[in-house]
Design an enzyme around this catalytic site. Structure first.
Site, PDB file in Angstrom:
ATOM      1  N   GLU A   1      -1.683  -6.778   7.510  1.00  0.00           N
ATOM      2  CA  GLU A   1      -0.336  -6.567   8.028  1.00  0.00           C
ATOM      3  C   GLU A   1      -0.094  -7.483   9.231  1.00  0.00           C
ATOM      4  OE1 GLU A   1       2.649  -6.168   7.977  1.00  0.00           O
ATOM      5  OE2 GLU A   1       3.001  -4.007   7.776  1.00  0.00           O
TER       6      GLU A   1
ATOM      7  N   HIS B   1       0.822  -1.211   0.000  1.00  0.00           N
ATOM      8  CA  HIS B   1       0.000   0.000   0.000  1.00  0.00           C
ATOM      9  C   HIS B   1       0.858   1.264   0.000  1.00  0.00           C
ATOM     10  CE1 HIS B   1       0.920   0.943   4.199  1.00  0.00           C
ATOM     11  NE2 HIS B   1       0.782  -0.347   4.453  1.00  0.00           N
TER      12      HIS B   1
END
Length: 249
Positions: free
Chosen positions: A88, A10
């Site tokens: 994550e 990202h």
């Protein structure tokens, strides 16, 4: 037949900018992060990539990066699957803390171990902490015992691999071109698996935000080649900037 897979971290998030441990906290992209998403889309467009399917996590910084890249690619229509397994790494009790301040308090080497080692997790987040994922409705259908209070890269890999085997790998074997937009550590886990990187070598791997990493795989999904799209030196500098985040000021 060559199968193509792109891994995209990202764009810069607000907590990347603030140099804070983010983990499963759902933070927004910065303006720069939004621009990185568009730039990633342009790099993939210039490469002539035509995707068949995309995957991302359930965290908005990855979702919005994917949306920005697909818009630039003019492939907004692409089927997208979202999974918590691409989230994550959970940073436990470190989530929300300033990385430089944590390094000053505990030492840069300890923070490097927490951030980049393979099998050593940070201190765990208590299950009663409001920030624990068991209190987040997006995970309400999952077994509470499956939700982490902290993770090492090793346990992140254990979480990610079932999604690779069940969702991504079959699509690649079917000849589809696949885009995975996720996070630094979930992508490090996939990188380790694909390239058979040792537990020691993975310590030094840093994945920059917003730069597509193109893998070319054979029929058995063995890696033929991989490279960052665009300027290699720019990717190197961006990776070095990621490495420096865990140092005391």
């Amino acid at each position: 037949m060559t199968r193509k897979l792109v891994l995209l971290r990202h764009g810069q998030s607000q907590w990347n900018l603030d140099n804070r441990f983010t983990g499963w906290v759902d933070v927004e992209l910065t303006d720069q992060g939004c621009q990185e998403a568009v730039a990633a889309g342009k790099l993939m467009k210039d490469e002539g990539l035509q995707f068949d399917v995309a995957h991302t996590s359930v965290l908005k910084r990855a979702i919005h990066t994917l949306q920005g890249a697909l818009k630039e690619l003019d492939q907004d229509w692409l089927p997208v699957s979202k999974s918590w397994r691409l989230n994550e790494r959970h940073y436990g009790g470190l989530q929300g803390l300033d990385k430089a301040e944590t390094a000053a308090k505990h030492g840069e080497e300890q923070v490097k171990i927490w951030r980049r080692s393979y099998d050593i997790p940070p201190p765990a987040m208590d299950v009663d902490d409001p920030g624990h994922p068991c209190h987040d409705r997006r995970y309400a259908t999952l077994d509470r015992n499956a939700l982490p209070g902290t993770e090492s890269l090793a346990t992140t890999l254990v979480r990610v691999l079932p999604y690779w085997h069940d969702a991504i790998a079959p699509q690649l074997k079917a000849g589809q071109t696949v885009l995975v937009t996720a996070h630094g550590n979930s992508l490090r886990a996939l990188y380790k698996y694909l390239n058979d990187v040792s537990n020691e070598q993975i310590l030094e791997l840093n994945i920059p935000t917003g730069i597509p990493l193109l893998f070319e795989l054979d029929d058995n999904l063995q890696v033929r080649s991989f490279r960052y799209l665009g300027d290699p030196e720019a990717a190197k500098r961006a990776a070095e900037a990621v490495a420096n985040q865990g140092k005391a000021k």
